[in-house]
Enzyme design. Structure first.
Site, mmCIF file in Angstrom:
data_model
loop_
_atom_site.group_PDB
_atom_site.id
_atom_site.type_symbol
_atom_site.label_atom_id
_atom_site.label_comp_id
_atom_site.label_asym_id
_atom_site.label_seq_id
_atom_site.Cartn_x
_atom_site.Cartn_y
_atom_site.Cartn_z
ATOM 1 N N THR A 54 0.842 -1.199 0.000
ATOM 2 C CA THR A 54 0.000 0.000 0.000
ATOM 3 C C THR A 54 0.874 1.245 0.000
ATOM 4 O OG1 THR A 54 -1.874 1.078 1.125
ATOM 5 C CG2 THR A 54 -0.136 0.181 2.524
ATOM 6 N N TYR A 71 8.881 8.648 17.242
ATOM 7 C CA TYR A 71 8.938 8.605 15.773
ATOM 8 C C TYR A 71 10.166 9.367 15.280
ATOM 9 C CZ TYR A 71 7.612 9.130 10.868
ATOM 10 O OH TYR A 71 7.601 9.098 9.493
#
Length: 307
Positions: A25, A172
């Site tokens: 994806t 992150y």
């Protein structure tokens, strides 16, 4: 170098083998699709094999699927063993898969999920496959980072897994900073060779599933104003594709969108934060990564090459 580099600039990839993680994806899919369209044999290395098979069918060409769960080092080792058995040579390893801003979770080994997936999983995969790239002239390792490597980003060597306190954005940022440090340290180790280079890229802000865990302050504009604030995955994949295929690319470079703030636009050579270029921290991260995973890289010495 072209200022408006597009898929049409990708050279013929016939005969090349490309492994793309997270390719069912989004950015990974678009990267795999474009490489296959230019003739590459592409392996979609994905966690969900069924989704991978659907993606392969959409892409067509010489595309196969490999089960790979970067949150489990056992899965990474198994995938690497299968890839080694089926691909004696690898031209491109594209470390694309990642997670962004999840609630605090851990991998099977107890690593913080973003650091474990985005950095350590790819560190292990690269280390276990590198000897398939080293003899191949023009081979590349491309690791996908993010502008997030600048946001609340540091390598917290005293608490890599955020056990004392957890920040989704900070964790992150750490993982994406680690991606760049890994890219630069790997290139330094590869530099005596004339075959393989290590390069990094970032997609800017792309409207993909990766944004689903974004904190609420980011979700509203991403969902409501996506056409203005983000770019389509096809554009977001271009920096990775340029890093992977442009003959002018050299080791240790970093590519991202050329628009204002590197949010959107055609891919160009960009710069990363001063922290990412801290060689002592890069080497320390490498050593810690080896210790955490038990994986050491093959000797990087000149050897007979495959054209």
């Amino acid at each position: 170098m072209s200022d408006n580099w597009t898929e049409q600039h990708i050279p013929d990839q016939t005969g090349r083998v490309a492994i793309v993680t997270g390719a069912n994806t989004g950015l990974g899919f678009e990267t795999a699709r474009a490489l296959a369209a230019r003739g590459a044999r592409v392996v979609l290395a994905v966690r969900d094999v069924e989704k991978g098979e659907h993606a392969a069918a959409r892409i067509g060409g010489e595309v196969s699927v490999q089960a790979l769960d970067l949150t489990s080092l056992d899965s990474v080792r198994s995938a690497a063993a299968e890839l080694r058995a089926t691909h004696p040579r690898i031209d491109l390893l594209i470390n694309n898969a990642g997670v962004m801003y999840p609630p605090r979770k851990t991998t099977a080994e107890g690593f913080e999920l973003q650091f474990g997936t985005n950095h350590l999983g790819h560190f292990v995969l690269t280390g276990l496959l590198l000897d398939r790239l080293l003899p191949v002239l023009g081979s590349r390792v491309v690791t996908v980072s993010s502008t997030g490597h600048r946001i609340q980003a540091a390598i917290h060597f005293d608490d890599l897994h955020w056990e004392r306190s957890y920040s989704r954005v900070g964790a992150y940022g750490q993982s994406k900073l680690a991606n760049l440090m890994f890219t630069y340290e790997l290139q330094r180790r590869l530099s005596p060779l004339d075959t393989t280079i290590s390069v990094a890229a970032h997609p800017g802000v792309s409207n993909t599933e990766l944004m689903r865990n974004s904190p609420g302050v980011f979700r509203v504009p991403v969902n409501w104003l996506a056409p203005l604030l983000t770019q389509k995955p096809e554009m977001g994949a271009l920096p990775t594709l340029r890093a992977a295929t442009d003959p002018a690319v050299t080791g240790g470079q970093y590519y991202g969108p050329g628009g204002r703030g590197e949010v959107r636009g055609h891919p160009k050579l960009v710069t990363s934060s001063p922290d990412s270029h801290d060689q002592a921290a890069q080497q320390h991260l490498w050593t810690v990564s080896e210790e955490l995973t038990g994986v050491t890289f093959p000797a990087m010495t000149p050897q007979q090459t495959d054209s």
